[in-house]
Design a protein around this motif. Structure first.
Motif, PDB file in Angstrom:
ATOM      1  N   ILE A   1       0.878  -1.175   0.000  1.00  0.00           N
ATOM      2  CA  ILE A   1       0.000   0.000   0.000  1.00  0.00           C
ATOM      3  C   ILE A   1       0.916   1.227   0.000  1.00  0.00           C
ATOM      4  N   HIS A   2       0.972   1.882  -1.135  1.00  0.00           N
ATOM      5  CA  HIS A   2       1.944   2.966  -1.297  1.00  0.00           C
ATOM      6  C   HIS A   2       1.310   4.332  -1.006  1.00  0.00           C
ATOM      7  N   VAL A   3       1.916   5.036  -0.071  1.00  0.00           N
ATOM      8  CA  VAL A   3       1.530   6.437   0.192  1.00  0.00           C
ATOM      9  C   VAL A   3       2.837   7.214   0.271  1.00  0.00           C
ATOM     10  N   ASP A   4       2.900   8.369  -0.402  1.00  0.00           N
ATOM     11  CA  ASP A   4       4.174   9.099  -0.397  1.00  0.00           C
ATOM     12  C   ASP A   4       4.479   9.616   1.015  1.00  0.00           C
ATOM     13  N   PRO A   5       5.768   9.657   1.376  1.00  0.00           N
ATOM     14  CA  PRO A   5       6.159  10.031   2.744  1.00  0.00           C
ATOM     15  C   PRO A   5       5.620  11.384   3.215  1.00  0.00           C
ATOM     16  N   GLU A   6       5.483  12.355   2.278  1.00  0.00           N
ATOM     17  CA  GLU A   6       4.955  13.689   2.692  1.00  0.00           C
ATOM     18  C   GLU A   6       3.534  13.547   3.240  1.00  0.00           C
ATOM     19  N   SER A   7       2.702  12.766   2.536  1.00  0.00           N
ATOM     20  CA  SER A   7       1.322  12.560   3.009  1.00  0.00           C
ATOM     21  C   SER A   7       1.314  11.825   4.338  1.00  0.00           C
ATOM     22  N   LEU A   8       2.242  10.881   4.493  1.00  0.00           N
ATOM     23  CA  LEU A   8       2.294  10.124   5.754  1.00  0.00           C
ATOM     24  C   LEU A   8       2.709  11.035   6.903  1.00  0.00           C
ATOM     25  N   MET A   9       3.625  11.962   6.637  1.00  0.00           N
ATOM     26  CA  MET A   9       4.015  12.927   7.671  1.00  0.00           C
ATOM     27  C   MET A   9       2.791  13.701   8.140  1.00  0.00           C
ATOM     28  N   GLU A  10       1.970  14.134   7.175  1.00  0.00           N
ATOM     29  CA  GLU A  10       0.762  14.897   7.508  1.00  0.00           C
ATOM     30  C   GLU A  10      -0.202  14.033   8.332  1.00  0.00           C
ATOM     31  N   ARG A  11      -0.372  12.779   7.897  1.00  0.00           N
ATOM     32  CA  ARG A  11      -1.274  11.871   8.628  1.00  0.00           C
ATOM     33  C   ARG A  11      -0.793  11.603  10.046  1.00  0.00           C
TER      34      ARG A  11
ATOM     35  N   PRO B   1      14.700  -3.003  -0.168  1.00  0.00           N
ATOM     36  CA  PRO B   1      15.238  -4.254  -0.741  1.00  0.00           C
ATOM     37  C   PRO B   1      14.173  -5.339  -0.895  1.00  0.00           C
ATOM     38  N   LEU B   2      13.215  -5.379   0.045  1.00  0.00           N
ATOM     39  CA  LEU B   2      12.144  -6.385  -0.023  1.00  0.00           C
ATOM     40  C   LEU B   2      11.253  -6.136  -1.244  1.00  0.00           C
ATOM     41  N   LEU B   3      10.911  -4.871  -1.465  1.00  0.00           N
ATOM     42  CA  LEU B   3      10.066  -4.530  -2.625  1.00  0.00           C
ATOM     43  C   LEU B   3      10.785  -4.897  -3.923  1.00  0.00           C
ATOM     44  N   ASP B   4      12.086  -4.604  -3.976  1.00  0.00           N
ATOM     45  CA  ASP B   4      12.867  -4.963  -5.174  1.00  0.00           C
ATOM     46  C   ASP B   4      12.867  -6.478  -5.382  1.00  0.00           C
ATOM     47  N   PHE B   5      13.050  -7.206  -4.285  1.00  0.00           N
ATOM     48  CA  PHE B   5      13.105  -8.679  -4.336  1.00  0.00           C
ATOM     49  C   PHE B   5      11.791  -9.254  -4.876  1.00  0.00           C
ATOM     50  N   TYR B   6      10.657  -8.770  -4.337  1.00  0.00           N
ATOM     51  CA  TYR B   6       9.359  -9.313  -4.757  1.00  0.00           C
ATOM     52  C   TYR B   6       8.958  -8.826  -6.149  1.00  0.00           C
ATOM     53  N   ARG B   7       9.476  -7.660  -6.531  1.00  0.00           N
ATOM     54  CA  ARG B   7       9.237  -7.177  -7.899  1.00  0.00           C
ATOM     55  C   ARG B   7       9.926  -8.134  -8.878  1.00  0.00           C
ATOM     56  N   GLU B   8      11.163  -8.510  -8.542  1.00  0.00           N
ATOM     57  CA  GLU B   8      11.902  -9.464  -9.383  1.00  0.00           C
ATOM     58  C   GLU B   8      11.229 -10.838  -9.414  1.00  0.00           C
ATOM     59  N   GLU B   9      10.610 -11.209  -8.282  1.00  0.00           N
ATOM     60  CA  GLU B   9       9.913 -12.501  -8.222  1.00  0.00           C
ATOM     61  C   GLU B   9       8.619 -12.478  -9.052  1.00  0.00           C
ATOM     62  N   GLY B  10       8.190 -11.263  -9.403  1.00  0.00           N
ATOM     63  CA  GLY B  10       6.987 -11.114 -10.233  1.00  0.00           C
ATOM     64  C   GLY B  10       5.679 -11.222  -9.462  1.00  0.00           C
ATOM     65  N   ILE B  11       5.756 -11.034  -8.118  1.00  0.00           N
ATOM     66  CA  ILE B  11       4.510 -11.166  -7.338  1.00  0.00           C
ATOM     67  C   ILE B  11       4.132  -9.877  -6.598  1.00  0.00           C
ATOM     68  N   LEU B  12       4.840  -8.775  -6.890  1.00  0.00           N
ATOM     69  CA  LEU B  12       4.558  -7.514  -6.194  1.00  0.00           C
ATOM     70  C   LEU B  12       3.465  -6.731  -6.913  1.00  0.00           C
ATOM     71  N   HIS B  13       2.472  -6.260  -6.139  1.00  0.00           N
ATOM     72  CA  HIS B  13       1.404  -5.393  -6.657  1.00  0.00           C
ATOM     73  C   HIS B  13       1.380  -4.121  -5.812  1.00  0.00           C
ATOM     74  N   GLU B  14       1.458  -2.983  -6.471  1.00  0.00           N
ATOM     75  CA  GLU B  14       1.413  -1.692  -5.760  1.00  0.00           C
ATOM     76  C   GLU B  14      -0.020  -1.159  -5.796  1.00  0.00           C
ATOM     77  N   VAL B  15      -0.504  -0.723  -4.641  1.00  0.00           N
ATOM     78  CA  VAL B  15      -1.842  -0.133  -4.570  1.00  0.00           C
ATOM     79  C   VAL B  15      -1.697   1.295  -4.045  1.00  0.00           C
ATOM     80  N   ASN B  16      -2.399   2.227  -4.652  1.00  0.00           N
ATOM     81  CA  ASN B  16      -2.336   3.628  -4.226  1.00  0.00           C
ATOM     82  C   ASN B  16      -3.121   3.806  -2.922  1.00  0.00           C
ATOM     83  N   GLY B  17      -2.400   4.080  -1.842  1.00  0.00           N
ATOM     84  CA  GLY B  17      -3.045   4.263  -0.535  1.00  0.00           C
ATOM     85  C   GLY B  17      -3.549   5.670  -0.299  1.00  0.00           C
ATOM     86  N   ASN B  18      -3.315   6.579  -1.276  1.00  0.00           N
ATOM     87  CA  ASN B  18      -3.792   7.963  -1.155  1.00  0.00           C
ATOM     88  C   ASN B  18      -5.207   8.100  -1.700  1.00  0.00           C
ATOM     89  N   GLN B  19      -6.068   7.154  -1.373  1.00  0.00           N
ATOM     90  CA  GLN B  19      -7.449   7.149  -1.859  1.00  0.00           C
ATOM     91  C   GLN B  19      -8.354   6.838  -0.669  1.00  0.00           C
TER      92      GLN B  19
END
Length: 219
Positions: free
Chosen positions: A115-125, A184-202
């Motif tokens: 669940i991806h939210v940019d750090p600036e928004s997380l700071m605000e939250r 590093p974990l995100l890179d690893f799972y991206r290479e494994e082909g099982i990573l899905h990014e979801v926009n958490g700013n919704q």
């Protein structure tokens, strides 16, 4: 196909809320490291006994013991139809071990959702929360401000404070540590082909709808 899922996201990204909805919708066990540690220690499993030695001394539990506890948990009957990991793996040693033993158990991870939210928004939250000194009512500068600025809705008090956890410098450091750990974990799972990014700013419902679309496609 069983859902063998891992949920990722920085502090404040809404992981806890989404985890609850996933478990309700797909009826799979939520395997959070804190819970399984407590259960393993309480039930005195071999790995639980080992972990307790470190916890009692206030030391970090080594990777091989953490891996052992998760492996014990994934060997239980209720995960035959899938599971959701939360808080594990936390580093590459654990990620590689998980890949190995989950495959051994016939339960390999087949989906990682970040669940991806940019750090600036997380700071605000995360730094927006403030508390009334008099009655303990909790507010948020952006999402739940007082009706009259500087006055508590509940008791009319005018003094507020922030918990240390919510102070900007603490939050910034926490996010920095988590980004370093997750990258590093995100890179690893991206290479494994099982990573899905979801926009958490919704809105929460939209985030879950996006997650559901991914999981339904796997099932």
């Amino acid at each position: 196909m069983a859902l063998q899922l891992m949920l990722m996201g920085l502090p404040g990204a809404g992981k806890g809320t989404q985890a609850e909805q996933i478990v309700d919708e797909y009826k799979i066990p939520h395997i959070s490291t804190g819970d399984i540690f407590r259960a393993a220690i309480k039930n005195q499993t071999p790995m639980g006994v080992e972990a307790k030695k470190y916890i009692d001394k206030g030391e970090l539990v080594p990777d091989d013991v953490v891996n052992g506890i998760v492996k014990e948990r994934l060997g239980q009957d209720d995960v035959q139809n899938g599971y959701m990991l939360d808080g594990f793996p936390r580093n590459m040693v654990q990620a590689r071990a998980l890949k190995e033993f989950s495959a051994e158990l016939g339960q390999p991870l087949n989906c990682v959702i970040n669940i991806h939210v940019d750090p600036e928004s997380l700071m605000e939250r995360l730094t927006g929360r403030f508390i009334c000194k008099n009655c303990g009512a909790t507010y948020h500068k952006v999402f739940n401000p007082t009706k009259v600025e500087g006055t508590c809705d509940r008791c009319g008090g005018h003094e507020f404070f922030q918990r240390d956890d919510d102070k900007p410098e603490t939050v910034e450091n926490r996010l920095k540590v988590n980004i370093e750990m997750n990258t590093p974990l995100l890179d690893f799972y991206r290479e494994e082909g099982i990573l899905h990014e979801v926009n958490g700013n919704q809105p929460i419902e939209k985030v879950f709808a996006d997650i559901k679309q991914i999981l339904d496609a796997i099932k």
